[in-house]
Motif scaffolding. Structure first.
Motif, PDB file in Angstrom:
ATOM      1  N   GLN A 279       3.043   7.813  -1.655  1.00  0.00           N
ATOM      2  CA  GLN A 279       4.124   8.344  -1.517  1.00  0.00           C
ATOM      3  C   GLN A 279       5.371   8.747  -2.025  1.00  0.00           C
ATOM      4  N   THR A 280       5.913   7.285  -2.888  1.00  0.00           N
ATOM      5  CA  THR A 280       6.528   7.775  -3.680  1.00  0.00           C
ATOM      6  C   THR A 280       6.231   8.136  -4.973  1.00  0.00           C
ATOM      7  N   HIS A 281       5.264   7.616  -5.491  1.00  0.00           N
ATOM      8  CA  HIS A 281       5.117   8.187  -7.479  1.00  0.00           C
ATOM      9  C   HIS A 281       4.056   9.519  -7.127  1.00  0.00           C
ATOM     10  N   PHE A 282       3.339   9.678  -5.999  1.00  0.00           N
ATOM     11  CA  PHE A 282       2.621  10.862  -6.184  1.00  0.00           C
ATOM     12  C   PHE A 282       2.602  12.123  -4.629  1.00  0.00           C
ATOM     13  N   GLY A 283       3.434  11.922  -4.275  1.00  0.00           N
ATOM     14  CA  GLY A 283       3.776  12.086  -2.719  1.00  0.00           C
ATOM     15  C   GLY A 283       2.877  12.749  -2.136  1.00  0.00           C
ATOM     16  N   LEU A 284       2.070  11.695  -1.895  1.00  0.00           N
ATOM     17  CA  LEU A 284       0.916  12.050  -0.664  1.00  0.00           C
ATOM     18  C   LEU A 284       1.431  10.849   0.398  1.00  0.00           C
ATOM     19  N   ASP A 285       0.849  11.042   1.380  1.00  0.00           N
ATOM     20  CA  ASP A 285       0.611  10.340   2.310  1.00  0.00           C
ATOM     21  C   ASP A 285      -0.835  10.085   2.629  1.00  0.00           C
ATOM     22  N   PRO A 286      -1.449   8.575   3.174  1.00  0.00           N
ATOM     23  CA  PRO A 286      -2.621   8.629   3.552  1.00  0.00           C
ATOM     24  C   PRO A 286      -2.726   8.980   4.316  1.00  0.00           C
ATOM     25  N   ARG A 287      -2.343   9.296   5.611  1.00  0.00           N
ATOM     26  CA  ARG A 287      -2.930   9.940   6.657  1.00  0.00           C
ATOM     27  C   ARG A 287      -3.470  11.075   6.474  1.00  0.00           C
ATOM     28  N   ARG A 288      -1.419  12.126   5.958  1.00  0.00           N
ATOM     29  CA  ARG A 288      -2.067  13.680   6.301  1.00  0.00           C
ATOM     30  C   ARG A 288      -2.839  14.185   5.326  1.00  0.00           C
ATOM     31  N   ASP A 289      -3.257  13.748   3.824  1.00  0.00           N
ATOM     32  CA  ASP A 289      -2.415  13.794   2.445  1.00  0.00           C
ATOM     33  C   ASP A 289      -4.532  13.203   2.460  1.00  0.00           C
ATOM     34  N   ALA A 290      -5.212  12.848   3.296  1.00  0.00           N
ATOM     35  CA  ALA A 290      -6.429  11.911   2.643  1.00  0.00           C
ATOM     36  C   ALA A 290      -7.523  13.107   2.394  1.00  0.00           C
ATOM     37  N   ALA A 291      -7.700  14.122   2.206  1.00  0.00           N
ATOM     38  CA  ALA A 291      -8.649  14.824   1.547  1.00  0.00           C
ATOM     39  C   ALA A 291      -7.988  14.991  -0.048  1.00  0.00           C
ATOM     40  N   SER A 341      -9.592   0.776   2.905  1.00  0.00           N
ATOM     41  CA  SER A 341      -9.253   1.273   4.067  1.00  0.00           C
ATOM     42  C   SER A 341      -8.063   2.302   3.434  1.00  0.00           C
ATOM     43  N   VAL A 342      -7.046   3.135   3.152  1.00  0.00           N
ATOM     44  CA  VAL A 342      -5.974   3.266   2.566  1.00  0.00           C
ATOM     45  C   VAL A 342      -7.073   4.092   1.783  1.00  0.00           C
ATOM     46  N   ALA A 343      -7.512   4.140   0.455  1.00  0.00           N
ATOM     47  CA  ALA A 343      -8.508   4.676  -0.410  1.00  0.00           C
ATOM     48  C   ALA A 343      -9.000   5.591   0.208  1.00  0.00           C
ATOM     49  N   GLY A 344      -9.795   5.532   1.036  1.00  0.00           N
ATOM     50  CA  GLY A 344     -11.037   5.387   1.860  1.00  0.00           C
ATOM     51  C   GLY A 344     -12.367   5.541   0.215  1.00  0.00           C
ATOM     52  N   ARG A 345     -12.246   4.726  -0.463  1.00  0.00           N
ATOM     53  CA  ARG A 345     -13.336   5.068  -0.725  1.00  0.00           C
ATOM     54  C   ARG A 345     -13.607   2.813  -1.253  1.00  0.00           C
ATOM     55  N   THR A 346     -14.585   2.624  -1.939  1.00  0.00           N
ATOM     56  CA  THR A 346     -15.089   1.320  -2.149  1.00  0.00           C
ATOM     57  C   THR A 346     -14.867   1.089  -3.343  1.00  0.00           C
ATOM     58  N   ALA A 347     -15.353   1.931  -4.193  1.00  0.00           N
ATOM     59  CA  ALA A 347     -15.456   1.683  -6.016  1.00  0.00           C
ATOM     60  C   ALA A 347     -13.931   0.924  -6.912  1.00  0.00           C
ATOM     61  N   LEU A 348     -13.448   0.214  -6.366  1.00  0.00           N
ATOM     62  CA  LEU A 348     -12.548   0.163  -5.961  1.00  0.00           C
ATOM     63  C   LEU A 348     -11.860  -1.515  -7.245  1.00  0.00           C
ATOM     64  N   TYR A 349     -10.722  -1.324  -8.445  1.00  0.00           N
ATOM     65  CA  TYR A 349     -11.087  -2.011  -9.214  1.00  0.00           C
ATOM     66  C   TYR A 349      -9.691  -3.727  -8.923  1.00  0.00           C
ATOM     67  N   VAL A 350     -10.248  -5.205  -8.178  1.00  0.00           N
ATOM     68  CA  VAL A 350      -9.541  -5.525  -7.922  1.00  0.00           C
ATOM     69  C   VAL A 350      -9.816  -7.118  -7.936  1.00  0.00           C
ATOM     70  N   SER A 351      -9.006  -7.851  -8.599  1.00  0.00           N
ATOM     71  CA  SER A 351      -9.477  -8.467  -8.934  1.00  0.00           C
ATOM     72  C   SER A 351      -8.732 -10.521  -8.777  1.00  0.00           C
ATOM     73  N   GLY A 352      -9.434 -10.977  -8.772  1.00  0.00           N
ATOM     74  CA  GLY A 352      -8.631 -12.114  -8.044  1.00  0.00           C
ATOM     75  C   GLY A 352      -7.966 -13.317  -9.182  1.00  0.00           C
ATOM     76  N   GLY A 353      -7.077 -14.054  -8.558  1.00  0.00           N
ATOM     77  CA  GLY A 353      -6.481 -14.771  -9.260  1.00  0.00           C
ATOM     78  C   GLY A 353      -5.132 -14.106  -9.368  1.00  0.00           C
ATOM     79  N   ALA A 354      -4.045 -14.741  -8.956  1.00  0.00           N
ATOM     80  CA  ALA A 354      -2.511 -13.536  -9.121  1.00  0.00           C
ATOM     81  C   ALA A 354      -1.798 -15.166  -9.375  1.00  0.00           C
ATOM     82  N   GLU A 355      -2.378 -15.545 -10.450  1.00  0.00           N
ATOM     83  CA  GLU A 355      -1.206 -16.997 -10.619  1.00  0.00           C
ATOM     84  C   GLU A 355       0.114 -16.116 -11.639  1.00  0.00           C
ATOM     85  N   HIS A 356       1.238 -16.356 -11.047  1.00  0.00           N
ATOM     86  CA  HIS A 356       1.957 -15.541 -11.828  1.00  0.00           C
ATOM     87  C   HIS A 356       2.316 -14.327 -11.803  1.00  0.00           C
ATOM     88  N   GLN A 357       1.626 -13.705 -11.263  1.00  0.00           N
ATOM     89  CA  GLN A 357       1.360 -12.568 -11.132  1.00  0.00           C
ATOM     90  C   GLN A 357       1.633 -11.361  -9.918  1.00  0.00           C
TER      91      GLN A 357
END
Length: 372
Positions: A279-291, A341-357
């Motif tokens: 919403q802040t960076h792109f002006g998009l609401d995940p529910r209203r603007d899912a498409a 659940s927010v993006a509506g897609r599963t090809a997402l870059y999620v990396s484990g281990g967030a020490e000091h991140q």
């Protein structure tokens, strides 16, 4: 005559860590010029731990694939293209590659704002006793600043995501150091991944002015959780000896069709933080603007970790006590599902281990969005 940076990104699914048929199809269709590839961030389906060789397999496949396009041998590709392979696609996460291209064009941008830019850099190789210590912090900070210059970013505030690939300690490296009479940060190979990630993340924070240099020391690494970066994402692996750094940010004069924004997830189930980012960076609401989000979102880039205090919003979790499945694998699956659940897609870059991140139990998240 002025030239303008144009960065694009393609998310390419794969059937395995060495499957580049999707990339080849983009090239044959004229949608991708391999000579312009500057960085690849991959999610491979290994365990993401010390013995995850899918990362090395994927990086090697990319080197052999790109070598003829770049007119060099496979070993030289690493110096020209930042290859970051992150293991672990647990839960609903889908294996994929995010391929970044950069070219310099004559046509000026048709907008007055800032758009996506990218820069890459490499540190020197680290001795075993330097990993997880201030030597790695300092070298990473210098590489981040070099990557910022490569991207054309003058202000740290314009950096939105810094992806680092760092090495880890193996038994052979530990034995070699001890034979020379020097001690390493840890003799536990798995724990060394956390030390290497943590030191690298603090290097990002140092370069971006997020942490005070006077508070940094070997003793602070993995111990002072108040020191963290809101824009660092670090993945450790066996396939390299130094750090690879990718800086993603925005700059005026960029002719890119993409923008990037970042936020911080406060914990593993912080959907509100992700929604606020959109919403802040792109002006998009995940529910209203899912498409619209489905059409324009290139990727979400995020860190994940099991909260070290053993709780999520006051309730006990068991991720840290599971002797069958490592906690980082639990965390990737959990955060992957939240983001999907927010993006509506599963090809997402999620990396484990967030020490000091990001804060303990949370982590940075960035959105790459195609401009309307």
């Amino acid at each position: 005559m002025s030239r303008f940076q144009r960065v694009d990104a393609h998310v390419v699914p794969c059937q395995g860590p060495g499957d580049l048929s999707g990339v080849q199809a983009l090239i044959e269709a004229g949608r991708l010029d391999a000579r312009n590839i500057v960085a690849v961030m991959g999610k491979t389906e290994g365990n993401g731990c010390v013995n995850d060789h899918t990362r090395d397999f994927a990086a090697t496949a990319w080197c052999h694939f790109l070598a003829p396009h770049l007119g060099c041998d496979a070993q030289q590709v690493h110096a020209r293209v930042a290859l970051v392979m992150s293991g672990g696609t647990e839960g609903v996460l889908s294996p994929h590659f995010t391929v970044f291209t950069r070219e310099w064009v004559q046509a000026p941008p048709v907008h007055d704002g800032k758009r996506l830019v990218i820069g890459i850099a490499h540190t020197r190789d680290f001795a075993p006793e330097e990993m997880g210590r201030m030597a790695q912090v300092q070298a990473t900070a210098e590489a981040v600043q070099a990557a910022m210059r490569d991207a054309g970013i003058a202000a740290a505030a314009d950096v939105h995501f810094v992806q680092v690939k760092c090495p880890l300690l193996t038994s052979a490296k530990i034995d070699e150091a001890l034979a020379r009479g020097v001690e390493v940060a840890t003799r536990d190979t798995y724990e060394s991944m956390g030390y290497s990630r943590g030191a690298s993340a603090l290097g990002v924070g140092l370069a971006l002015g997020e942490v005070d240099a006077q508070r940094l020391s070997d003793a602070a690494i993995l111990r002072d959780a108040s020191l963290n970066s809101a824009r660092a994402s670090v993945s450790a692996g066996i396939e390299l000896e130094g750090n690879v750094v990718i800086v993603l940010g925005e700059a005026p004069g960029s002719a890119s069709p993409l923008r990037i924004g970042h936020a911080v997830m406060q914990d593993a189930v912080d959907t509100a933080g992700v929604c606020e980012l959109l919403q802040t960076h792109f002006g998009l609401d995940p529910r209203r603007d899912a498409a619209v989000i489905a059409a324009r979102l290139v990727n979400l880039l995020a860190k994940a970790e099991a909260s070290p205090d053993g709780r999520v919003r006051g309730a006990r979790h068991t991720m840290l006590n599971d002797s069958d499945i490592n906690a980082t694998r639990h965390a990737r699956a959990a955060v992957g599902a939240v983001l999907a659940s927010v993006a509506g897609r599963t090809a997402l870059y999620v990396s484990g281990g967030a020490e000091h991140q990001g804060p303990p139990g949370g982590g940075p998240v960035a959105a790459l969005m195609r401009v309307a």
